[in-house]
Motif scaffolding. Structure first.
Motif, PDB file in Angstrom:
ATOM      1  N   ALA A 103      12.797  -4.405  14.425  1.00 50.31           N
ATOM      2  CA  ALA A 103      13.504  -4.050  13.186  1.00 50.31           C
ATOM      3  C   ALA A 103      13.026  -2.690  12.658  1.00 50.31           C
ATOM      4  N   LEU A 104      11.723  -2.455  12.678  1.00 49.87           N
ATOM      5  CA  LEU A 104      11.181  -1.177  12.199  1.00 49.87           C
ATOM      6  C   LEU A 104      11.608  -0.020  13.097  1.00 49.87           C
ATOM      7  N   LEU A 105      11.652  -0.268  14.407  1.00 53.10           N
ATOM      8  CA  LEU A 105      12.081   0.778  15.331  1.00 53.10           C
ATOM      9  C   LEU A 105      13.553   1.112  15.117  1.00 53.10           C
ATOM     10  N   MET A 106      14.380   0.105  14.863  1.00 51.76           N
ATOM     11  CA  MET A 106      15.795   0.365  14.572  1.00 51.76           C
ATOM     12  C   MET A 106      15.938   1.194  13.304  1.00 51.76           C
ATOM     13  N   GLU A 107      15.087   0.908  12.317  1.00 50.79           N
ATOM     14  CA  GLU A 107      15.121   1.690  11.079  1.00 50.79           C
ATOM     15  C   GLU A 107      14.741   3.140  11.360  1.00 50.79           C
ATOM     16  N   LEU A 108      13.721   3.343  12.189  1.00 48.44           N
ATOM     17  CA  LEU A 108      13.288   4.691  12.540  1.00 48.44           C
ATOM     18  C   LEU A 108      14.385   5.434  13.296  1.00 48.44           C
ATOM     19  N   ILE A 109      14.999   4.760  14.257  1.00 53.09           N
ATOM     20  CA  ILE A 109      16.072   5.378  15.036  1.00 53.09           C
ATOM     21  C   ILE A 109      17.243   5.757  14.137  1.00 53.09           C
TER      22      ILE A 109
ATOM     23  N   LEU B 274      17.242   6.388  10.874  1.00 53.40           N
ATOM     24  CA  LEU B 274      16.885   7.533  10.025  1.00 53.40           C
ATOM     25  C   LEU B 274      16.926   8.831  10.831  1.00 53.40           C
ATOM     26  N   ALA B 275      16.453   8.768  12.073  1.00 51.05           N
ATOM     27  CA  ALA B 275      16.472   9.960  12.916  1.00 51.05           C
ATOM     28  C   ALA B 275      17.904  10.384  13.225  1.00 51.05           C
ATOM     29  N   VAL B 276      18.754   9.399  13.539  1.00 53.64           N
ATOM     30  CA  VAL B 276      20.159   9.704  13.847  1.00 53.64           C
ATOM     31  C   VAL B 276      20.835  10.348  12.647  1.00 53.64           C
ATOM     32  N   ARG B 277      20.574   9.839  11.454  1.00 55.70           N
ATOM     33  CA  ARG B 277      21.161  10.436  10.250  1.00 55.70           C
ATOM     34  C   ARG B 277      20.743  11.890  10.109  1.00 55.70           C
ATOM     35  N   GLN B 278      19.489  12.166  10.402  1.00 57.98           N
ATOM     36  CA  GLN B 278      19.002  13.543  10.299  1.00 57.98           C
ATOM     37  C   GLN B 278      19.635  14.422  11.369  1.00 57.98           C
ATOM     38  N   TRP B 279      19.707  13.911  12.591  1.00 52.18           N
ATOM     39  CA  TRP B 279      20.278  14.695  13.687  1.00 52.18           C
ATOM     40  C   TRP B 279      21.742  15.035  13.438  1.00 52.18           C
ATOM     41  N   THR B 280      22.462  14.094  12.842  1.00 45.16           N
ATOM     42  CA  THR B 280      23.900  14.300  12.667  1.00 45.16           C
ATOM     43  C   THR B 280      24.262  15.010  11.370  1.00 45.16           C
ATOM     44  N   ALA B 281      23.335  15.052  10.406  1.00 47.30           N
ATOM     45  CA  ALA B 281      23.653  15.615   9.089  1.00 47.30           C
ATOM     46  C   ALA B 281      24.122  17.062   9.173  1.00 47.30           C
ATOM     47  N   ARG B 282      23.345  17.899   9.847  1.00 45.05           N
ATOM     48  CA  ARG B 282      23.703  19.312   9.934  1.00 45.05           C
ATOM     49  C   ARG B 282      24.985  19.500  10.727  1.00 45.05           C
ATOM     50  N   ASP B 283      25.092  18.758  11.844  1.00 44.58           N
ATOM     51  CA  ASP B 283      26.280  18.876  12.683  1.00 44.58           C
ATOM     52  C   ASP B 283      27.526  18.454  11.918  1.00 44.58           C
ATOM     53  N   THR B 284      27.394  17.356  11.142  1.00 45.72           N
ATOM     54  CA  THR B 284      28.531  16.865  10.369  1.00 45.72           C
ATOM     55  C   THR B 284      28.958  17.881   9.312  1.00 45.72           C
ATOM     56  N   ALA B 285      27.973  18.461   8.627  1.00 47.01           N
ATOM     57  CA  ALA B 285      28.284  19.447   7.589  1.00 47.01           C
ATOM     58  C   ALA B 285      29.035  20.637   8.176  1.00 47.01           C
ATOM     59  N   GLU B 286      28.600  21.083   9.354  1.00 47.03           N
ATOM     60  CA  GLU B 286      29.250  22.233   9.976  1.00 47.03           C
ATOM     61  C   GLU B 286      30.670  21.894  10.413  1.00 47.03           C
ATOM     62  N   ARG B 287      30.834  20.691  10.980  1.00 45.80           N
ATOM     63  CA  ARG B 287      32.158  20.312  11.471  1.00 45.80           C
ATOM     64  C   ARG B 287      33.128  20.047  10.329  1.00 45.80           C
ATOM     65  N   ILE B 288      32.660  19.251   9.358  1.00 44.83           N
ATOM     66  CA  ILE B 288      33.543  18.861   8.257  1.00 44.83           C
ATOM     67  C   ILE B 288      33.914  20.052   7.388  1.00 44.83           C
ATOM     68  N   GLY B 289      33.052  21.087   7.358  1.00 42.45           N
ATOM     69  CA  GLY B 289      33.346  22.261   6.546  1.00 42.45           C
ATOM     70  C   GLY B 289      34.666  22.910   6.918  1.00 42.45           C
ATOM     71  N   LYS B 290      35.068  22.797   8.179  1.00 43.35           N
ATOM     72  CA  LYS B 290      36.309  23.416   8.643  1.00 43.35           C
ATOM     73  C   LYS B 290      37.538  22.731   8.054  1.00 43.35           C
ATOM     74  N   ILE B 291      37.429  21.435   7.778  1.00 40.34           N
ATOM     75  CA  ILE B 291      38.573  20.693   7.238  1.00 40.34           C
ATOM     76  C   ILE B 291      38.234  20.086   5.876  1.00 40.34           C
TER      77      ILE B 291
END
Length: 293
Positions: A163-169, A171-188
């Motif tokens: 359960a703790l490892l899933m939480e860590l994963i 949180l990491a995924v949210r961080q990895w995707t945050a910048r990418d999402t902001a850049e992509r969504i900015g176009k639309i």
């Protein structure tokens, strides 16, 4: 060839080893190859990772990741306080399987081989490639919990570790995707904001593309690429999302239908059930939701 881990909600990871330690300058591990995956997180100090032909500097708050079939050399540059976490993305059982006896020492020439990449499917987003080097400041409390569970082996510890490892994963995924999402969504972004703020309006592709400054045909292709769906379906999903919130606040179904721009109560109910599998009335009666008074 990149390794596909699977889908985030379907992961069944297992911690194989977890520790917080200190290492002196000059300490090194490798060249070697491990049987599972490893996250190495620096709390204080400095280390370097030679991962195949690539080299990464690891400073406080930073982490490196690599998996099996990834020749590497990890070296301590300055006295370093660090966390080491060995894990498997998919395991039939959550019990730790210590990697020590399956670590393979390699010749220096093995470091010329490119490290294996790991890809993870994120529903509603896109497939991501797990970065080999990234920042994760503030993760010490969660890593501490993982280390304590691993070391103390209290009743049910292997399930708690999962359960703790899933939480860590996550949180990491949210961080990895945050910048990418902001850049992509900015176009639309202007089109997304318009549909979120005025879901009652039957937006046309021409209107939405005009808000973003694109030709309608180009906008449609771009929207599908960046949002993973077409404008019409996005608007339907946004209406249903807001309808759920209104239902939970106890608003009448008729009022919700009108506020969201539906021409009839039947059409609203049909759309809602198609998206959720429940009628608005059934959703309101689900355990944990509010009932209309």
């Amino acid at each position: 060839m990149p390794m596909n881990i699977g889908s985030l909600p379907e992961l069944a990871p297992a911690v194989n080893y977890a520790s917080r330690s200190r290492a002196a300058k000059g300490t090194s591990w490798g060249p070697r190859q491990i049987p599972d995956c490893q996250w190495f997180y620096v709390v204080a100090g400095e280390a370097t990772l030679q991962l195949g032909p690539d080299t990464y500097k690891i400073e406080p708050g930073e982490c490196v990741f690599y998996g099996a079939r990834s020749p590497h050399l990890l070296t301590i540059v300055r006295p370093t306080d660090y966390y080491s976490l060995h894990f498997s993305w998919q395991a039939s059982a959550p019990e730790p399987v210590h990697p020590a006896y399956r670590i393979e020492t390699l010749p220096a020439k093995a470091l010329s081989l490119k490290a294996e990449q790991h890809r993870l499917d994120i529903p509603g987003h896109a497939e991501i490639t797990i970065p080999h080097h990234f920042r994760m400041p503030g993760m010490e409390p969660l890593l501490d919990e993982i280390v304590k569970e691993y070391e103390h082996e209290h009743l049910g510890f292997s399930f708690q570790l999962r359960a703790l490892l899933m939480e860590l994963i996550t949180l990491a995924v949210r961080q990895w995707t945050a910048r990418d999402t902001a850049e992509r969504i900015g176009k639309i972004g202007p089109a997304l904001r318009a549909m979120r703020e005025r879901p009652d309006r039957n937006w046309s592709v021409t209107e939405l593309s005009g808000l973003c400054g694109y030709h309608p045909s180009y906008f449609t292709k771009l929207f599908n690429k960046e949002a993973g769906t077409n404008p019409k379906q996005f608007l339907v999903a946004e209406r249903v999302k807001q309808a759920k919130q209104m239902l939970l606040r106890g608003e009448s179904i008729q009022s919700i239908s009108e506020r969201l721009g539906y021409s009839s109560l039947h059409y609203f109910s049909s759309n809602f059930k198609k998206e959720t599998g429940l009628t608005p009335s059934e959703f309101r009666q689900e355990p944990g939701t509010s009932s209309e008074r």
